[in-house]
Design an enzyme around this catalytic site. Structure first.
Site, PDB file in Angstrom:
ATOM      1  N   HIS A 165      74.708  96.666 -54.214  1.00  0.00           N
ATOM      2  CA  HIS A 165      75.726  95.646 -54.517  1.00  0.00           C
ATOM      3  C   HIS A 165      76.951  96.297 -55.180  1.00  0.00           C
ATOM      4  CE1 HIS A 165      76.933  91.473 -55.928  1.00  0.00           C
ATOM      5  NE2 HIS A 165      77.629  92.251 -56.737  1.00  0.00           N
ATOM      6  N   GLU A 166      76.695  97.198 -56.140  1.00  0.00           N
ATOM      7  CA  GLU A 166      77.814  97.832 -56.873  1.00  0.00           C
ATOM      8  C   GLU A 166      78.588  98.808 -55.995  1.00  0.00           C
ATOM      9  OE1 GLU A 166      76.450  95.398 -59.716  1.00  0.00           O
ATOM     10  OE2 GLU A 166      78.411  96.245 -59.339  1.00  0.00           O
ATOM     11  N   CYS A 219      77.574  87.149 -58.169  1.00  0.00           N
ATOM     12  CA  CYS A 219      78.487  88.239 -58.520  1.00  0.00           C
ATOM     13  C   CYS A 219      79.320  87.829 -59.718  1.00  0.00           C
ATOM     14  CB  CYS A 219      79.388  88.576 -57.330  1.00  0.00           C
ATOM     15  SG  CYS A 219      80.541  89.932 -57.665  1.00  0.00           S
ATOM     16  N   HIS A 272      81.044  97.164 -53.832  1.00  0.00           N
ATOM     17  CA  HIS A 272      82.317  96.825 -54.494  1.00  0.00           C
ATOM     18  C   HIS A 272      83.311  97.978 -54.390  1.00  0.00           C
ATOM     19  CE1 HIS A 272      81.832  92.875 -56.243  1.00  0.00           C
ATOM     20  NE2 HIS A 272      80.739  93.194 -56.914  1.00  0.00           N
TER      21      HIS A 272
HETATM   22  C1  UDB Z   1      76.143  87.798 -61.197  1.00  0.00           C
HETATM   23  C2  UDB Z   1      74.847  87.785 -61.978  1.00  0.00           C
HETATM   24  C3  UDB Z   1      74.033  86.562 -61.582  1.00  0.00           C
HETATM   25  C4  UDB Z   1      75.160  87.735 -63.457  1.00  0.00           C
HETATM   26  C5  UDB Z   1      74.012  89.015 -61.606  1.00  0.00           C
HETATM   27  N1  UDB Z   1      72.808  89.060 -62.413  1.00  0.00           N
HETATM   28  C6  UDB Z   1      71.604  89.010 -61.843  1.00  0.00           C
HETATM   29  O1  UDB Z   1      71.443  88.918 -60.629  1.00  0.00           O
HETATM   30  N2  UDB Z   1      70.583  89.056 -62.746  1.00  0.00           N
HETATM   31  C7  UDB Z   1      69.247  89.057 -62.440  1.00  0.00           C
HETATM   32  C8  UDB Z   1      68.777  88.768 -61.145  1.00  0.00           C
HETATM   33  C9  UDB Z   1      67.412  88.787 -60.929  1.00  0.00           C
HETATM   34  F1  UDB Z   1      66.950  88.553 -59.708  1.00  0.00           F
HETATM   35  C10 UDB Z   1      66.527  89.083 -61.952  1.00  0.00           C
HETATM   36  C11 UDB Z   1      67.044  89.353 -63.217  1.00  0.00           C
HETATM   37  F2  UDB Z   1      66.207  89.655 -64.194  1.00  0.00           F
HETATM   38  C12 UDB Z   1      68.380  89.346 -63.476  1.00  0.00           C
HETATM   39  C13 UDB Z   1      74.766  90.309 -61.836  1.00  0.00           C
HETATM   40  O2  UDB Z   1      74.881  90.744 -62.970  1.00  0.00           O
HETATM   41  N3  UDB Z   1      75.287  90.945 -60.739  1.00  0.00           N
HETATM   42  C14 UDB Z   1      76.117  92.093 -61.004  1.00  0.00           C
HETATM   43  C15 UDB Z   1      77.462  92.050 -60.273  1.00  0.00           C
HETATM   44  O3  UDB Z   1      78.009  91.006 -59.960  1.00  0.00           O
HETATM   45  N4  UDB Z   1      77.948  93.225 -60.013  1.00  0.00           N
HETATM   46  O4  UDB Z   1      79.123  93.362 -59.355  1.00  0.00           O
HETATM   47  C16 UDB Z   1      75.025  90.576 -59.353  1.00  0.00           C
HETATM   48  C17 UDB Z   1      73.621  91.071 -58.927  1.00  0.00           C
HETATM   49  C18 UDB Z   1      73.281  90.512 -57.545  1.00  0.00           C
HETATM   50  C19 UDB Z   1      72.354  91.501 -56.924  1.00  0.00           C
HETATM   51  C20 UDB Z   1      72.526  92.782 -57.667  1.00  0.00           C
HETATM   52  C21 UDB Z   1      73.521  92.584 -58.769  1.00  0.00           C
HETATM   53 ZN    ZN Z   2      79.354  91.885 -57.879  1.00  0.00          ZN
END
Ligand code: UDB
Ligand code: ZN
Length: 190
Positions: free
Chosen positions: A153-154, A110, A157
């Site tokens: 996930h969003e 996250c 939040h």
């Molecule tokens: C926290 C972070 C690790 C930066 C996460 N990115 C992510 O999971 N990228 C990813 C994962 C894969 F499996 C394949 C790929 F191509 C890219 C993310 O942006 N979030 C968004 C966030 O924190 N929103 O509040 C967390 C993700 C965890 C599951 C869905 C969103």
């Molecule tokens: Zn998050």
């Protein structure tokens, strides 16, 4: 532009609040914020810009993460047909979901959590989401795979739920006795 300095981290109370519905049509202020959330995702996914401003590459962002307790999310990822989903949404709602669940192999992270948390996060495999877009159109999305996980996930939040709340064995309501207390009980019975 939004940078990591604008993203609040776990422990900040706003992450545990239920965000307020946005009354539509959105105000100019709300539109500006949602646009900037989408822009964060675009910037963070551009290697040069991410490097320049120290941005963690994000696939989704919820308004509470920038300390705005309103039901707004931004998502930039690809769907199961590898089509780009780049959306800013007001009041997203999961209106139906599969019984089947799925989870990300390596667990979840996250943008508001600066540590690794082990464990599978169970998510619905398929969801139907209704929302209003930044442009003001009501849409219905049928999602599965990674995109479905991002949306869940969003939307969590917006309800003050962190991904690790859903890892089994972390029952937030179960208070286990501290070891000493447990020892005391067995002492009493000799
Ligand atoms: C926290 C972070 C690790 C930066 C996460 N990115 C992510 O999971 N990228 C990813 C994962 C894969 F499996 C394949 C790929 F191509 C890219 C993310 O942006 N979030 C968004 C966030 O924190 N929103 O509040 C967390 C993700 C965890 C599951 C869905 C969103
Ligand atoms: Zn998050």
């Amino acid at each position: 532009m939004i940078t990591m300095d604008d993203i609040i981290r776990e422990g900040h109370p706003t992450l545990r609040k239920r965000a307020e519905e946005v009354s539509l049509p959105a105000s100019n202020e709300e539109k500006k914020i949602l646009q900037k959330m989408v822009e964060y995702l675009i910037h963070s996914q551009d290697e040069e810009t991410a490097e320049k401003y120290g941005l963690r590459p994000g696939v989704g962002l919820a308004a509470p993460q920038i300390n705005v307790s309103k039901r707004m999310i931004a998502v930039r990822t690809h769907d199961h047909n590898d089509e780009l989903i780049e959306l800013g949404l007001y009041n997203p709602k999961i209106v139906s979901h599969s019984v089947e669940t799925t989870y990300l192999e390596g667990g979840e992270g996250c943008l508001s959590v600066d540590r690794m948390v082990e464990g599978e996060v169970p998510r619905y495999a398929r969801i139907k989401v209704k929302a209003t877009t930044l442009e003001g159109d009501e849409i219905t999305l049928r999602l599965k795979g990674f995109a479905a996980i991002v949306f869940q996930h969003e939307i969590d939040h917006l309800n003050g739920i962190m991904f690790y709340d859903r890892i089994e064995g972390n029952d937030p309501h179960k208070q286990s006795l501290p070891p000493k207390e447990v020892m005391k009980l067995s002492d009493d019975h000799g």
